[in-house]
Design a protein around this motif. Sequence first.
Motif, PDB file in Angstrom:
ATOM      1  N   ASN A 158      -8.658   0.567  17.100  1.00 38.43           N
ATOM      2  CA  ASN A 158      -8.308  -0.711  16.475  1.00 38.43           C
ATOM      3  C   ASN A 158      -9.262  -1.062  15.339  1.00 38.43           C
ATOM      4  O   ASN A 158      -8.854  -1.587  14.328  1.00 38.43           O
ATOM      5  N   SER A 159     -10.555  -0.782  15.520  1.00 41.60           N
ATOM      6  CA  SER A 159     -11.537  -1.130  14.488  1.00 41.60           C
ATOM      7  C   SER A 159     -11.396  -0.231  13.262  1.00 41.60           C
ATOM      8  O   SER A 159     -11.696  -0.649  12.146  1.00 41.60           O
ATOM      9  N   ASP A 160     -10.921   1.018  13.459  1.00 39.33           N
ATOM     10  CA  ASP A 160     -10.690   1.906  12.316  1.00 39.33           C
ATOM     11  C   ASP A 160      -9.521   1.401  11.464  1.00 39.33           C
ATOM     12  O   ASP A 160      -9.478   1.612  10.259  1.00 39.33           O
ATOM     13  N   ASN A 161      -8.581   0.745  12.087  1.00 38.53           N
ATOM     14  CA  ASN A 161      -7.387   0.255  11.402  1.00 38.53           C
ATOM     15  C   ASN A 161      -7.585  -1.144  10.809  1.00 38.53           C
ATOM     16  O   ASN A 161      -6.737  -1.625  10.071  1.00 38.53           O
ATOM     17  N   HIS A 165      -7.169  -1.815   6.950  1.00 36.14           N
ATOM     18  CA  HIS A 165      -5.758  -1.731   6.548  1.00 36.14           C
ATOM     19  C   HIS A 165      -5.000  -2.974   6.983  1.00 36.14           C
ATOM     20  O   HIS A 165      -4.188  -3.509   6.218  1.00 36.14           O
ATOM     21  N   ARG A 166      -5.243  -3.445   8.180  1.00 34.26           N
ATOM     22  CA  ARG A 166      -4.560  -4.634   8.686  1.00 34.26           C
ATOM     23  C   ARG A 166      -4.941  -5.869   7.868  1.00 34.26           C
ATOM     24  O   ARG A 166      -4.093  -6.717   7.554  1.00 34.26           O
ATOM     25  N   ILE A 167      -6.220  -5.973   7.504  1.00 31.68           N
ATOM     26  CA  ILE A 167      -6.674  -7.105   6.685  1.00 31.68           C
ATOM     27  C   ILE A 167      -6.006  -7.058   5.316  1.00 31.68           C
ATOM     28  O   ILE A 167      -5.481  -8.063   4.834  1.00 31.68           O
ATOM     29  N   ALA A 168      -6.017  -5.883   4.695  1.00 30.07           N
ATOM     30  CA  ALA A 168      -5.392  -5.737   3.370  1.00 30.07           C
ATOM     31  C   ALA A 168      -3.905  -6.057   3.430  1.00 30.07           C
ATOM     32  O   ALA A 168      -3.363  -6.740   2.549  1.00 30.07           O
ATOM     33  N   SER A 169      -3.248  -5.611   4.459  1.00 32.27           N
ATOM     34  CA  SER A 169      -1.819  -5.875   4.609  1.00 32.27           C
ATOM     35  C   SER A 169      -1.557  -7.372   4.790  1.00 32.27           C
ATOM     36  O   SER A 169      -0.637  -7.929   4.185  1.00 32.27           O
ATOM     37  N   GLY A 170      -2.364  -8.020   5.605  1.00 31.52           N
ATOM     38  CA  GLY A 170      -2.217  -9.459   5.826  1.00 31.52           C
ATOM     39  C   GLY A 170      -2.463 -10.254   4.550  1.00 31.52           C
ATOM     40  O   GLY A 170      -1.723 -11.180   4.233  1.00 31.52           O
ATOM     41  N   LEU A 171      -3.507  -9.887   3.800  1.00 32.13           N
ATOM     42  CA  LEU A 171      -3.796 -10.571   2.542  1.00 32.13           C
ATOM     43  C   LEU A 171      -2.671 -10.359   1.529  1.00 32.13           C
ATOM     44  O   LEU A 171      -2.322 -11.274   0.781  1.00 32.13           O
TER      45      LEU A 171
END
Length: 108
Positions: A3-6, A9-15
């Motif tokens: 989860n921490s490796d992803n 990407h999750r932050i960038a996608s959310g932004l």
Amino acid sequence: MTNSDNLPHRIASGLSRIGMSLRGLAWKWAAAEAVTPTQVDILQHLAEARGPLRLGEVAKALIISAPTASDAVSALEGKGFALKVPGQDKRALAIELTPAGRDLATRA
């Protein structure tokens, strides 16, 4: 992948999704006022300035091309929201708000 490796990407996608939502809202509001979001950005930048600004200054501050700024300012001038006036050095034009442009910038 953990989860921490992803996470980046999750932050960038959310932004990215937030940015698209905000841009959609900007288009909706601007369309109701018969302007574009870029034109609203220019109006707001001019409203915050201490006086008329040259086109290049506006383009640089808003990170847009000079042709995009020129087209937007011409449209704003045609709609009665901005005026092209002699610049400080008299060789170049500057842009200033009309009262209607200042009112729209304040409401944006």
